[in-house]
Write an enzyme that holds these catalytic residues in place. Structure first.
Site, PDB file in Angstrom:
ATOM      1  N   PHE A 203      -1.951  16.036   4.550  1.00 24.92           N
ATOM      2  CA  PHE A 203      -2.319  15.703   3.199  1.00 24.92           C
ATOM      3  C   PHE A 203      -1.012  15.815   2.426  1.00 24.92           C
ATOM      4  O   PHE A 203      -0.354  16.953   2.401  1.00 24.92           O
ATOM      5  CB  PHE A 203      -3.267  16.418   2.442  1.00 24.92           C
ATOM      6  CG  PHE A 203      -3.665  15.797   1.172  1.00 24.92           C
ATOM      7  CD1 PHE A 203      -4.711  14.601   1.351  1.00 24.92           C
ATOM      8  CD2 PHE A 203      -3.264  16.194   0.135  1.00 24.92           C
ATOM      9  CE1 PHE A 203      -5.049  13.924   0.002  1.00 24.92           C
ATOM     10  CE2 PHE A 203      -3.567  15.583  -1.305  1.00 24.92           C
ATOM     11  CZ  PHE A 203      -4.372  14.264  -1.173  1.00 24.92           C
ATOM     12  N   ILE A 204      -0.439  14.636   1.712  1.00 27.47           N
ATOM     13  CA  ILE A 204       0.682  14.539   1.135  1.00 27.47           C
ATOM     14  C   ILE A 204       0.366  14.141  -0.391  1.00 27.47           C
ATOM     15  O   ILE A 204      -0.724  13.574  -0.413  1.00 27.47           O
ATOM     16  CB  ILE A 204       1.678  13.718   1.941  1.00 27.47           C
ATOM     17  CG1 ILE A 204       1.060  12.228   1.811  1.00 27.47           C
ATOM     18  CG2 ILE A 204       1.967  14.270   3.189  1.00 27.47           C
ATOM     19  CD1 ILE A 204       2.248  11.401   2.127  1.00 27.47           C
TER      20      ILE A 204
ATOM     21  N   ARG B  19       0.953  12.038  -9.165  1.00 23.91           N
ATOM     22  CA  ARG B  19       1.670  10.705  -8.670  1.00 23.91           C
ATOM     23  C   ARG B  19       3.020  10.532  -9.434  1.00 23.91           C
ATOM     24  O   ARG B  19       3.708   9.844  -8.841  1.00 23.91           O
ATOM     25  CB  ARG B  19       0.758   9.522  -9.454  1.00 23.91           C
ATOM     26  CG  ARG B  19      -0.619   9.501  -8.921  1.00 23.91           C
ATOM     27  CD  ARG B  19      -1.360   7.900  -9.551  1.00 23.91           C
ATOM     28  NE  ARG B  19      -2.615   8.018  -9.145  1.00 23.91           N
ATOM     29  CZ  ARG B  19      -3.274   7.803  -8.047  1.00 23.91           C
ATOM     30  NH1 ARG B  19      -2.581   7.433  -7.215  1.00 23.91           N
ATOM     31  NH2 ARG B  19      -4.492   7.503  -7.956  1.00 23.91           N
TER      32      ARG B  19
ATOM     33  N   ASP C 102      -4.424   5.537   6.242  1.00 22.47           N
ATOM     34  CA  ASP C 102      -4.990   6.607   6.989  1.00 22.47           C
ATOM     35  C   ASP C 102      -5.740   6.330   8.004  1.00 22.47           C
ATOM     36  O   ASP C 102      -5.249   5.809   9.345  1.00 22.47           O
ATOM     37  CB  ASP C 102      -5.454   7.740   5.721  1.00 22.47           C
ATOM     38  CG  ASP C 102      -5.831   9.014   6.320  1.00 22.47           C
ATOM     39  OD1 ASP C 102      -5.280   9.334   7.485  1.00 22.47           O
ATOM     40  OD2 ASP C 102      -6.843   9.481   5.501  1.00 22.47           O
TER      41      ASP C 102
ATOM     42  N   GLU D 213       0.912  -1.173   0.066  1.00 21.47           N
ATOM     43  CA  GLU D 213       0.112  -0.055   0.070  1.00 21.47           C
ATOM     44  C   GLU D 213       0.953   1.296   0.023  1.00 21.47           C
ATOM     45  O   GLU D 213       1.871   1.261   0.504  1.00 21.47           O
ATOM     46  CB  GLU D 213      -0.941   0.072   1.340  1.00 21.47           C
ATOM     47  CG  GLU D 213      -2.328  -0.692   0.996  1.00 21.47           C
ATOM     48  CD  GLU D 213      -3.148   0.129   0.314  1.00 21.47           C
ATOM     49  OE1 GLU D 213      -2.698   1.207  -0.537  1.00 21.47           O
ATOM     50  OE2 GLU D 213      -4.438  -0.008   0.520  1.00 21.47           O
ATOM     51  N   ASP D 214       0.218   2.368  -0.562  1.00 21.47           N
ATOM     52  CA  ASP D 214       1.198   3.485  -0.601  1.00 21.47           C
ATOM     53  C   ASP D 214       0.962   4.230   0.906  1.00 21.47           C
ATOM     54  O   ASP D 214       1.956   4.478   1.646  1.00 21.47           O
ATOM     55  CB  ASP D 214       0.615   4.530  -1.540  1.00 21.47           C
ATOM     56  CG  ASP D 214      -1.060   4.687  -1.791  1.00 21.47           C
ATOM     57  OD1 ASP D 214      -1.647   3.800  -0.909  1.00 21.47           O
ATOM     58  OD2 ASP D 214      -1.401   5.512  -2.376  1.00 21.47           O
TER      59      ASP D 214
HETATM   60  P1  IMP Z   1      -7.856   4.740   4.571  1.00 20.23           P
HETATM   61  O1  IMP Z   1      -8.863   3.923   4.123  1.00 20.23           O
HETATM   62  O2  IMP Z   1      -8.267   6.012   5.410  1.00 20.23           O
HETATM   63  O3  IMP Z   1      -6.684   4.268   5.180  1.00 20.23           O
HETATM   64  O4  IMP Z   1      -7.455   5.265   3.241  1.00 20.23           O
HETATM   65  C1  IMP Z   1      -6.269   5.133   2.628  1.00 20.23           C
HETATM   66  C2  IMP Z   1      -6.393   5.693   1.125  1.00 20.23           C
HETATM   67  O5  IMP Z   1      -6.727   7.119   1.551  1.00 20.23           O
HETATM   68  C3  IMP Z   1      -5.293   5.568   0.376  1.00 20.23           C
HETATM   69  O6  IMP Z   1      -4.829   4.398  -0.372  1.00 20.23           O
HETATM   70  C4  IMP Z   1      -5.027   6.872  -0.316  1.00 20.23           C
HETATM   71  O7  IMP Z   1      -5.496   6.872  -1.857  1.00 20.23           O
HETATM   72  C5  IMP Z   1      -5.910   7.806   0.398  1.00 20.23           C
HETATM   73  N1  IMP Z   1      -5.177   8.596   1.314  1.00 20.23           N
HETATM   74  C6  IMP Z   1      -4.959   8.883   2.673  1.00 20.23           C
HETATM   75  N2  IMP Z   1      -4.135   9.887   3.092  1.00 20.23           N
HETATM   76  C7  IMP Z   1      -3.848  10.461   1.869  1.00 20.23           C
HETATM   77  C8  IMP Z   1      -2.769  11.675   1.412  1.00 20.23           C
HETATM   78  O8  IMP Z   1      -2.173  12.208   2.646  1.00 20.23           O
HETATM   79  N3  IMP Z   1      -2.563  11.708   0.206  1.00 20.23           N
HETATM   80  C9  IMP Z   1      -3.035  11.156  -0.706  1.00 20.23           C
HETATM   81  N4  IMP Z   1      -3.945  10.326  -0.463  1.00 20.23           N
HETATM   82  C10 IMP Z   1      -4.231   9.613   0.622  1.00 20.23           C
HETATM   83 MG    MG Z   2      -6.027   8.251  -3.648  1.00 21.03          MG
END
Ligand code: IMP
Ligand code: MG
Length: 179
Positions: free
Chosen positions: A156-157, A169, A107, A103-104
């Site tokens: 936010f990044i 990207r 959050d 995963e990237d």
């Molecule tokens: P989660 O389900 O809240 O953990 O969300 C994860 C997804 O939210 C990631 O796969 C990203 O696509 C997006 N995301 C969360 N934080 C960021 C950020 O700071 N920059 C860009 N995308 C983010």
């Molecule tokens: Mg995204």
């Protein structure tokens, strides 16, 4: 490496490519050690993780490692439960395999929790997460990923695979929103 602007928002340099490469190599060492002769299947979650996955996969000196790609898409639920997510593009049988999800960023943890649950239904031998970035203060569901490149505050990044509405990207470095 100066500021960049997307959608009238300004982003400032945050994590340089050299620092990213260093942590990717550190993670690769750990993964290499933990998955030696375990025929690990890297599962890259598109789109965000594709750059990280490419670098991490090449940095791992594992003769029997494989890589596959999935998308995890949001669909509007037919009932009041709201949005549900569904895996698309998984054509490999993961039964009895050691799966490492790439995963990237993690959050809230919501995506990771659903993804793990969906994959567990397919009876893999093990499921672990490697995430380049992790926002511990934002985590409301599940647990921390097993392999983390950087723990960061809940800002936010973008860049290095991470987007703002599909843009940015391709930035080689990571930037953070200026407040
Ligand atoms: P989660 O389900 O809240 O953990 O969300 C994860 C997804 O939210 C990631 O796969 C990203 O696509 C997006 N995301 C969360 N934080 C960021 C950020 O700071 N920059 C860009 N995308 C983010
Ligand atoms: Mg995204």
């Amino acid at each position: 490496m100066g500021e960049v602007t997307y959608q009238d928002l300004t982003f400032v340099p945050y994590i340089k490519r050299e620092e990213i490469a260093k942590q990717v190599n550190r993670l690769a060492q750990e993964i290499q050690r933990d998955y030696y002769q375990k025929n690990v299947l890297f599962l890259c979650v598109l789109n965000g993780a594709f750059i990280f996955a490419a670098d991490l996969f090449r940095a791992c000196d594992l003769h029997d490692a494989e890589i596959e790609f999935i998308r995890y898409k949001s669909y509007q639920g037919t009932q009041s439960t709201g949005k549900v997510k569904k895996i698309t593009g998984l054509y490999t049988d993961i039964k009895d395999r050691n799966v490492l999800i790439i995963e990237d960023i993690i959050d809230s943890g919501r995506t990771a929790v659903q993804l793990r649950a969906d994959l567990e239904k397919l009876n893999p031998k093990s499921v672990k997460f490697a995430s380049l970035l992790f926002k511990p203060e934002s985590l409301t569901e599940g647990t921390a990923p097993e392999y983390v490149g950087f723990n960061i505050p809940p800002d936010f990044i973008l860049g290095y695979g991470l987007d703002i509405d599909e843009l940015a990207r391709n930035l080689p470095d990571i930037y953070v929103k200026k407040d």
